[in-house]
Design a protein around this motif. Structure first.
Motif, short mmCIF file in Angstrom:
data_model
loop_
_atom_site.label_atom_id
_atom_site.label_comp_id
_atom_site.label_asym_id
_atom_site.label_seq_id
_atom_site.Cartn_x
_atom_site.Cartn_y
_atom_site.Cartn_z
N ASP A 17 41.25 14.07 -9.23
CA ASP A 17 41.20 15.40 -9.84
C ASP A 17 39.97 15.57 -10.71
O ASP A 17 39.40 16.66 -10.78
CB ASP A 17 42.47 15.68 -10.65
CG ASP A 17 43.69 15.76 -9.75
OD1 ASP A 17 43.54 16.21 -8.60
OD2 ASP A 17 44.78 15.38 -10.20
N GLU A 20 36.87 15.90 -8.14
CA GLU A 20 36.90 16.91 -7.07
C GLU A 20 35.84 18.00 -7.22
O GLU A 20 35.09 18.29 -6.29
CB GLU A 20 38.28 17.54 -6.95
CG GLU A 20 38.37 18.51 -5.81
CD GLU A 20 39.77 19.02 -5.56
OE1 GLU A 20 39.96 19.63 -4.50
OE2 GLU A 20 40.67 18.81 -6.39
N THR A 21 35.75 18.63 -8.37
CA THR A 21 34.79 19.72 -8.56
C THR A 21 33.36 19.22 -8.41
O THR A 21 32.54 19.87 -7.77
CB THR A 21 34.98 20.38 -9.94
OG1 THR A 21 36.32 20.86 -10.03
CG2 THR A 21 34.01 21.52 -10.14
N TYR A 22 33.07 18.07 -8.99
CA TYR A 22 31.70 17.55 -8.90
C TYR A 22 31.32 17.24 -7.45
O TYR A 22 30.23 17.58 -7.01
CB TYR A 22 31.52 16.30 -9.77
CG TYR A 22 30.09 15.84 -9.78
CD1 TYR A 22 29.15 16.48 -10.57
CD2 TYR A 22 29.66 14.81 -8.95
CE1 TYR A 22 27.82 16.10 -10.55
CE2 TYR A 22 28.34 14.43 -8.91
CZ TYR A 22 27.41 15.06 -9.72
OH TYR A 22 26.10 14.70 -9.68
N GLU A 24 32.53 18.53 -4.79
CA GLU A 24 32.46 19.74 -3.98
C GLU A 24 31.23 20.57 -4.30
O GLU A 24 30.57 21.10 -3.40
CB GLU A 24 33.72 20.60 -4.16
CG GLU A 24 33.74 21.79 -3.25
CD GLU A 24 35.06 22.53 -3.26
OE1 GLU A 24 35.24 23.36 -2.38
OE2 GLU A 24 35.90 22.27 -4.12
N CYS A 25 30.88 20.68 -5.57
CA CYS A 25 29.81 21.61 -5.98
C CYS A 25 28.53 20.93 -6.46
O CYS A 25 27.50 21.57 -6.54
CB CYS A 25 30.32 22.49 -7.11
SG CYS A 25 31.80 23.40 -6.69
N ASP A 28 29.71 19.55 -12.73
CA ASP A 28 30.99 19.37 -13.40
C ASP A 28 31.26 20.57 -14.30
O ASP A 28 31.06 20.53 -15.51
CB ASP A 28 30.96 18.07 -14.21
CG ASP A 28 32.29 17.72 -14.83
OD1 ASP A 28 33.32 18.26 -14.39
OD2 ASP A 28 32.32 16.91 -15.78
N PHE A 29 31.68 21.69 -13.71
CA PHE A 29 31.86 22.94 -14.43
C PHE A 29 32.85 22.85 -15.58
O PHE A 29 32.69 23.50 -16.59
CB PHE A 29 32.33 24.05 -13.48
CG PHE A 29 31.31 24.47 -12.48
CD1 PHE A 29 30.17 25.15 -12.86
CD2 PHE A 29 31.49 24.18 -11.13
CE1 PHE A 29 29.23 25.53 -11.93
CE2 PHE A 29 30.55 24.57 -10.19
CZ PHE A 29 29.42 25.24 -10.60
N PHE A 30 33.90 22.08 -15.42
CA PHE A 30 34.99 22.06 -16.40
C PHE A 30 35.00 20.82 -17.26
O PHE A 30 35.99 20.54 -17.94
CB PHE A 30 36.33 22.22 -15.67
CG PHE A 30 36.36 23.45 -14.81
CD1 PHE A 30 36.38 24.71 -15.36
CD2 PHE A 30 36.33 23.34 -13.43
CE1 PHE A 30 36.39 25.85 -14.57
CE2 PHE A 30 36.34 24.46 -12.62
CZ PHE A 30 36.37 25.73 -13.19
N ASP A 32 35.38 17.78 -16.53
CA ASP A 32 36.41 16.81 -16.16
C ASP A 32 35.88 15.38 -16.25
O ASP A 32 36.59 14.47 -16.67
CB ASP A 32 36.92 17.06 -14.74
CG ASP A 32 37.66 18.39 -14.62
OD1 ASP A 32 38.29 18.80 -15.61
OD2 ASP A 32 37.60 18.99 -13.55
N TRP A 66 40.15 20.22 1.03
CA TRP A 66 39.18 21.28 1.25
C TRP A 66 39.41 22.00 2.57
O TRP A 66 39.15 23.20 2.68
CB TRP A 66 37.76 20.73 1.19
CG TRP A 66 37.39 20.18 -0.16
CD1 TRP A 66 37.97 20.44 -1.36
CD2 TRP A 66 36.35 19.24 -0.44
NE1 TRP A 66 37.37 19.74 -2.36
CE2 TRP A 66 36.36 18.99 -1.82
CE3 TRP A 66 35.41 18.60 0.35
CZ2 TRP A 66 35.46 18.12 -2.43
CZ3 TRP A 66 34.52 17.73 -0.25
CH2 TRP A 66 34.54 17.51 -1.63
N SER A 77 30.41 20.96 1.44
CA SER A 77 30.41 20.49 0.06
C SER A 77 29.13 19.72 -0.27
O SER A 77 28.42 19.23 0.61
CB SER A 77 31.61 19.59 -0.18
OG SER A 77 31.43 18.35 0.49
#
Length: 95
Positions: A17, A20-22, A24-25, A28-30, A32, A66, A77
């Motif tokens: 978790d 995941e964002t890192y 994919e994009c 690290d927007f959030f 995490d 995804w 991704s």
């Protein structure tokens, strides 16, 4: 009794978790990864070696996640562009 070998906490401390964002994009927007102790706020991004290790560990599960949530027109991704698709030819590309 033999001593049990311990893996480095730096690479294993974050779960799927957090990564995941890192993966994919590429960002690290959030925060995490900051919260998991992988990167510091001043660095903002994990090393390529840490990201690649996380991709090797979590690729199958992330690709499954995804597949069910991505629009067909959406770009692939960041991790696939950077490290390659693990499903193609069974080899994982390393830049």
């Amino acid at each position: 009794m033999p001593i049990r070998r311990h893996a480095g906490k730096r690479r294993t401390s974050a779960g799927i978790d957090a990564w995941e964002t890192y993966l994919e994009c590429g960002t690290d927007f959030f925060d995490d990864l900051v919260d998991a102790g992988i990167v510091t706020e001043s660095r903002q991004k994990p090393s390529d070696a840490d990201a690649y290790a996380a991709w090797l560990t979590f690729a199958d599960e992330l690709l499954h996640r995804w597949k069910s949530s991505r629009h067909p027109d959406q770009d692939e991704s960041w991790a696939i562009r950077e490290f390659g698709d693990p499903r193609s030819t069974g080899k994982r590309r390393r830049r």
